[in-house]
Design an enzyme around this catalytic site. Structure first.
Site, PDB file in Angstrom:
ATOM      1  N   ARG A  82      33.382   8.311   8.311  1.00 24.11           N
ATOM      2  CA  ARG A  82      33.803   9.405   7.438  1.00 24.11           C
ATOM      3  C   ARG A  82      33.837  10.719   8.225  1.00 24.11           C
ATOM      4  NH1 ARG A  82      31.065   7.349   2.449  1.00 24.11           N
ATOM      5  NH2 ARG A  82      30.263   5.314   3.023  1.00 24.11           N
ATOM      6  N   ASP A 113      31.512  13.490   3.090  1.00 26.05           N
ATOM      7  CA  ASP A 113      30.975  12.138   3.302  1.00 26.05           C
ATOM      8  C   ASP A 113      31.726  11.095   2.484  1.00 26.05           C
ATOM      9  OD1 ASP A 113      29.368  13.779   1.336  1.00 26.05           O
ATOM     10  OD2 ASP A 113      28.725  11.780   0.736  1.00 26.05           O
ATOM     11  N   ASP A 121      34.645   5.421  -2.223  1.00 25.41           N
ATOM     12  CA  ASP A 121      33.595   5.910  -3.127  1.00 25.41           C
ATOM     13  C   ASP A 121      34.141   6.318  -4.492  1.00 25.41           C
ATOM     14  OD1 ASP A 121      31.432   5.364  -1.515  1.00 25.41           O
ATOM     15  OD2 ASP A 121      31.550   7.269  -0.465  1.00 25.41           O
TER      16      ASP A 121
END
Length: 464
Positions: free
Chosen positions: A178, A243, A253
């Site tokens: 990331r 992140d 995510d």
């Protein structure tokens, strides 16, 4: 059974922490992804059986796995946190697919690691079902994304506001590196680690890039395409921290993410995004901000400092033009027109949709099918539609750009509630529908319907 070749585990050990996944006490299969298993060269029958379930549940490591938790930092809502890392995920290793492509296999919700910061490292069933559904829809819609290989119930409870059923999700990604991974080592002035990371990113994602600037440029181009595709689907990531931005360009995510029903450019769903930092219409600007953080990490590797800063700044400032070109191409396809004919028409339509809070997906589906959009009482829309239809839109092109179904927020909430009540049937039914979002089937018609007023979801939650 699985062909591993773990290049990340061969990097300096300060870049991760070797750890074992927690052993789920009584795992039970939720679902496996047969298509993804085939892509990876994994026998889906084995994955559905005791061996595969035990692997996803952390009870048995497959031969060749080298489990670890990755170190990374991140700007969370603009505030820098120097150490985050995989606090509830364990990277089992890297799978080499039959065609030679490399993928990470990670267990999400696999227990505490050295990066857990006091958390339990576990996942509840609801967020696992949400990520499975949304990531598979995104893949089916053509958006670069992490995917779900399978998921299991653990047989244990996790404590959130109340006790909830625990689950583990097996996530597959081109990599889990990331922006925040680079930030972790930049703040520590660890140039050796940054160089090693840069080579990982170059080799895995941008092999034609020959310099740090070229890697930066390739990452910018990848993010522009991905976020343009988000915008064309009415998708709001909800937590675009550094992140949560994968250098591969994949969407990663799926926490408080959501798809808009009624169109509102400034729409926010995430319960923790109080200032609207990650609103729908701010996503391109936030991508620029995140990419600037990545660029700053690379400057020490780019030669003389002043020249490096200028080159990196120019590269990041090139994002808006790339994004606008990608966005224009996406919306042109949604309108079935060449880009030059679609110019301006898409924005006019979006303005009209915002005026009436017209359903984003349903409006484009209705135009594709030459049906009533619900906006016909608006004189300005009738004029817009007459002008658009006079251009001869290609509805075959539109049908490939405008999904009939999305994982609507209220449907996801219904699936989660049913799952906690012990019924995974609604999850499996919705998964089938959103995994083929352009395919018309009578049994899936209900999933295209916008929510009734009492069904509207106004807030989403990280679920961590």
């Amino acid at each position: 059974m699985i062909r591993f070749d773990n290049s990340y585990a061969k990097l300096p050990e300060r870049m991760f922490a070797r750890t074992l996944p927690a052993r789920a006490p009584a795992p039970r299969l939720i679902a496996v992804n047969d298509g993804l298993a085939a892509r990876l060269g994994i026998d889906a029958g084995w994955l559905e059986g005791p061996g595969g379930v035990d692997m996803i549940a952390g009870r048995a490591l497959p031969e060749g796995a080298d489990p670890l938790a990755m170190a990374y930092a991140g700007h969370q809502f603009g505030n820098f946190v120097p150490q985050l890392g995989d606090g509830r995920a364990v990277l089992l290793g890297e799978i080499v697919a039959p065609d030679g492509a490399r993928f990470d296999l990670q267990l999400k919700g696999a227990g505490r690691t050295v990066f857990s910061r006091g958390g339990d490292g576990l996942a509840a069933l609801g967020p696992v079902l949400r990520e499975f559904l949304v990531s598979e829809f995104m893949h089916a819609a053509g958006v670069p994304t992490t995917r779900t290989l399978g998921a299991v119930l653990t047989g244990a409870e996790v404590m959130r506001e109340a006790p909830l059923q625990g689950a583990v999700l097996a996530r597959v990604a081109a990599s889990h590196i990331r922006v925040g991974t680079f930030e972790y080592f930049a703040v520590r002035r660890d140039l050796e680690a940054i160089e090693a990371l840069l080579e990982q990113v170059r080799a895995r994602h941008f092999p034609s890039a020959g310099s740090p600037l070229e890697v930066l440029d390739a990452a910018i181009a990848a993010q522009a395409e991905t976020i343009a595709h988000w915008m064309a689907l009415g998708f709001i990531h909800g937590v675009m921290n550094t992140d949560n931005m994968a250098l591969s360009g994949e969407t990663i995510d799926y926490g408080p993410c959501a798809f808009m029903d009624g169109f509102a450019p400034g729409k926010v769903f995430s319960s923790i995004d109080h200032a609207g930092r990650y609103a729908y219409d701010r996503q391109p600007q936030i991508a620029v901000w995140n990419l600037a953080q990545f660029a700053s990490c690379l400057i020490p590797l780019m030669g003389e400092e002043n020249q490096a800063i200028r080159a990196a700044t120019d590269a990041v400032h090139g994002f808006p033009a790339r994004f606008e070109a990608a966005r224009a191409a996406r919306f042109a396809r949604k309108l079935g027109l060449p880009c030059d004919q679609a110019a301006g028409r898409a924005d006019t339509l979006l303005d009209l949709m915002a005026r009436h809070e017209a359903d984003f997906t349903a409006t484009f589906s209705a135009l594709t099918a030459d049906e009533d959009t619900g906006l016909e009482e608006d004189d300005a829309f009738r004029e817009w539609r007459r002008d658009w239809e006079a251009q001869g839109p290609d509805r075959a092109v539109m049908a490939q750009a405008n999904p009939l179904r999305i994982p609507r927020n209220h449907r996801i909430e219904e699936v989660i509630a049913a799952g906690y009540a012990g019924d995974l049937g609604p999850f499996r039914a919705l998964l089938g529908a959103v995994s083929a979002p352009f395919e018309a089937r009578a049994e899936w018609d209900e999933y295209a319907d916008p929510p009734l007023p009492r069904q509207i979801v106004r807030r989403t939650f990280c679920g961590t």
